[in-house]
Design a protein around this motif. Sequence first.
Motif, PDB file in Angstrom:
ATOM      1  N   SER A 296       0.831  -1.200   0.000  1.00 17.31           N
ATOM      2  CA  SER A 296       0.000   0.000   0.000  1.00 17.31           C
ATOM      3  C   SER A 296       0.870   1.256   0.000  1.00 17.31           C
ATOM      4  O   SER A 296       1.855   1.325   0.725  1.00 17.31           O
ATOM      5  CB  SER A 296      -0.943   0.006   1.193  1.00 17.31           C
ATOM      6  N   THR A 297       0.492   2.201  -0.840  1.00 16.46           N
ATOM      7  CA  THR A 297       1.100   3.533  -0.848  1.00 16.46           C
ATOM      8  C   THR A 297      -0.046   4.529  -0.682  1.00 16.46           C
ATOM      9  O   THR A 297      -1.206   4.181  -0.941  1.00 16.46           O
ATOM     10  CB  THR A 297       1.798   3.837  -2.190  1.00 16.46           C
ATOM     11  N   PRO A 298       0.249   5.757  -0.257  1.00 19.37           N
ATOM     12  CA  PRO A 298      -0.843   6.731  -0.115  1.00 19.37           C
ATOM     13  C   PRO A 298      -1.638   6.911  -1.415  1.00 19.37           C
ATOM     14  O   PRO A 298      -2.877   6.952  -1.382  1.00 19.37           O
ATOM     15  CB  PRO A 298      -0.099   8.017   0.277  1.00 19.37           C
TER      16      PRO A 298
ATOM     17  N   SER B  61       4.140  -0.687  11.086  1.00 14.59           N
ATOM     18  CA  SER B  61       3.982   0.708  10.649  1.00 14.59           C
ATOM     19  C   SER B  61       2.972   0.826   9.512  1.00 14.59           C
ATOM     20  O   SER B  61       2.186   1.776   9.463  1.00 14.59           O
ATOM     21  CB  SER B  61       5.329   1.272  10.181  1.00 14.59           C
ATOM     22  N   GLU B  62       3.010  -0.149   8.601  1.00 14.09           N
ATOM     23  CA  GLU B  62       2.025  -0.122   7.508  1.00 14.09           C
ATOM     24  C   GLU B  62       0.612  -0.329   8.049  1.00 14.09           C
ATOM     25  O   GLU B  62      -0.334   0.315   7.595  1.00 14.09           O
ATOM     26  CB  GLU B  62       2.374  -1.191   6.466  1.00 14.09           C
TER      27      GLU B  62
ATOM     28  N   ALA C 182      -0.466   2.926   9.481  1.00  8.62           N
ATOM     29  CA  ALA C 182      -0.787   3.919   8.451  1.00  8.62           C
ATOM     30  C   ALA C 182      -2.199   3.678   7.912  1.00  8.62           C
ATOM     31  O   ALA C 182      -2.951   4.623   7.647  1.00  8.62           O
ATOM     32  CB  ALA C 182       0.238   3.864   7.318  1.00  8.62           C
ATOM     33  N   LEU C 183      -2.566   2.413   7.756  1.00  9.70           N
ATOM     34  CA  LEU C 183      -3.914   2.108   7.270  1.00  9.70           C
ATOM     35  C   LEU C 183      -4.963   2.378   8.351  1.00  9.70           C
ATOM     36  O   LEU C 183      -6.045   2.875   8.063  1.00  9.70           O
ATOM     37  CB  LEU C 183      -3.990   0.650   6.801  1.00  9.70           C
TER      38      LEU C 183
ATOM     39  N   GLU D 229      -4.825   4.624  10.535  1.00 17.98           N
ATOM     40  CA  GLU D 229      -5.045   6.085  10.592  1.00 17.98           C
ATOM     41  C   GLU D 229      -6.114   6.518   9.594  1.00 17.98           C
ATOM     42  O   GLU D 229      -6.762   7.538   9.757  1.00 17.98           O
ATOM     43  CB  GLU D 229      -3.738   6.829  10.276  1.00 17.98           C
ATOM     44  N   ARG D 230      -6.288   5.732   8.558  1.00 17.82           N
ATOM     45  CA  ARG D 230      -7.337   6.029   7.570  1.00 17.82           C
ATOM     46  C   ARG D 230      -8.650   5.350   7.915  1.00 17.82           C
ATOM     47  O   ARG D 230      -9.596   5.382   7.130  1.00 17.82           O
ATOM     48  CB  ARG D 230      -6.916   5.527   6.187  1.00 17.82           C
TER      49      ARG D 230
END
Length: 203
Positions: A88-90, A111-112, A115-116, A118-119
């Motif tokens: 996954s990338t932004p 961390s990945e 990051a997800l 957080e969405r």
Amino acid sequence: MSLLDIAPVIPVVVIDDPETAVPLARALVAGGLPVIEVTLRTAGALEAVERIAAEVPEAVIGAGTIRTGADVTAAVAAGARFLVSPGSTPALLDAMEGGGVPFLPGVATASEVLALAERGLTEMKFFPAEAAGGLPYLKSLAGPLADVRFCPTGGIRLATAPDYLALPNVGCVGGTWLTPADALAEGDYARIEKLASEAAALR
Ligand SMILES: O=C(O)C(=O)C[C@H](O)[C@H](O)COP(=O)(O)O
């Protein structure tokens, strides 16, 4: 219902000849695995998705190997009802969020996952499952990240799937073992249906 809860296994399918798509999907559905991921790795993949979407309504057909916004657009236009990405990338996440269908973005690190999260995303593909740490890794994530559920994929087979499915943070597993290349080449859909029914019985 969540994609992760429909069946214990999502067959990951590489289709070279779109002519095989419909009988293949019917065999998987008959075996008890209606959620099917066709990887966008072959020239015929989008046509395969299209045919399955049109002719096998009992299947929940999705597209895998989603890497770009263009892949999202093409897969959804072909009739994909869900999307799966290896990582996954932004930019890719933005595109998948805009696709209008459920999606499982790939992750392999804490961390990945964060990051997800957080969405607001709580369901993901853990890839490549065996190579990235397998069962002990997923068990470790379940401590601090207990609200996130995974579909581990990569190196999982019938014999190892039950241990993954027993983890509280695993909804289902993905794999290519249901559709061996030689069975597809020979049109041996009975064998594929049998492999699917063994996998469907795992839960
Ligand atoms: O192309 C993609 O984005 C993928 O979906 C990668 C697949 O998940 C793995 O290739 C699974 O393959 P096995 O390890 O044989 O089960």
